[in-house]
Design a protein around this motif. Sequence first.
Motif, mmCIF file in Angstrom:
data_model
loop_
_atom_site.group_PDB
_atom_site.id
_atom_site.type_symbol
_atom_site.label_atom_id
_atom_site.label_comp_id
_atom_site.label_asym_id
_atom_site.label_seq_id
_atom_site.Cartn_x
_atom_site.Cartn_y
_atom_site.Cartn_z
ATOM 1 N N SER A 175 0.840 -1.208 0.000
ATOM 2 C CA SER A 175 0.000 0.000 0.000
ATOM 3 C C SER A 175 0.870 1.252 0.000
ATOM 4 N N THR A 176 0.305 2.329 -0.526
ATOM 5 C CA THR A 176 1.031 3.606 -0.553
ATOM 6 C C THR A 176 0.156 4.734 -0.046
ATOM 7 N N THR A 178 0.388 8.684 -0.595
ATOM 8 C CA THR A 178 1.115 9.692 -1.362
ATOM 9 C C THR A 178 0.610 11.081 -1.001
ATOM 10 N N GLU A 180 1.102 15.006 -2.222
ATOM 11 C CA GLU A 180 1.649 15.823 -3.308
ATOM 12 C C GLU A 180 1.400 17.307 -3.051
ATOM 13 N N PHE A 195 -3.292 10.812 -1.536
ATOM 14 C CA PHE A 195 -3.774 9.632 -2.241
ATOM 15 C C PHE A 195 -3.426 8.384 -1.440
ATOM 16 N N TYR A 196 -4.432 7.555 -1.216
ATOM 17 C CA TYR A 196 -4.180 6.266 -0.560
ATOM 18 C C TYR A 196 -4.397 5.188 -1.598
ATOM 19 N N ASN A 197 -3.341 4.467 -1.930
ATOM 20 C CA ASN A 197 -3.381 3.479 -3.015
ATOM 21 C C ASN A 197 -3.935 4.089 -4.305
ATOM 22 N N ASP A 198 -3.400 5.274 -4.616
ATOM 23 C CA ASP A 198 -3.673 5.998 -5.864
ATOM 24 C C ASP A 198 -5.104 6.492 -5.986
ATOM 25 N N GLN A 199 -5.827 6.565 -4.892
ATOM 26 C CA GLN A 199 -7.216 7.088 -4.960
ATOM 27 C C GLN A 199 -7.366 8.289 -4.043
#
Length: 199
Positions: A175-176, A178, A180, A195-199
Amino acid sequence: DMFFHADQGKNCPLVYKKLKEIKTSEKILNLEENFKTQVYPHIVEVINTALGTERLSIDLLDIVTAKRVLDSHRCNTFHNVEYPEFNQTTLKLLENLRYNLIYQILYKDHSVKSIAVTKLLEDFHNYIHKKLNHNEGPKYVIYSAHDHNIEALLSVLLEESVLEDRKYFMVEFASTLTIEIHSDENEEDYQIKFFYNDQ
């Protein structure tokens, strides 16, 4: 994180004291009693059957160990490695335990939560400050962390009701989280996006 880095490998003294209080709290003791009757017998039966032994007993289990059983099950399932198969009722109870242990007990305590995330948030604050003052700073920073590091940050960034969603208390492998910093062309107006898991 929760370690006292002046003395490597030991918990921060404040957190250690708080964790000791939490482990003997009424909420934890009630969870233990509940799991001794509803969950532990099934865990013992499944693991002993799979291993062909009688070595595991209910007395050897507690909620921290039960959480590790769930983590091991998730890890092996993710990597397609054979693991004793628990019924869905037990898995749901273990997931519920994980949610309660993390967000309703551990990170419910403000001091524990603060110590767990302060360093990361301080770093992020410093990066933003450099950007706003047009100072040179890193363009990209990567931290490698454990699931509990992400959970600690989520407990600060999200409303409590949102954390009840399974995707937040069952942090998936790889998991990520992010963060920005975006600006307009003139670098006068800034936005921060999470963003958590690109969402």
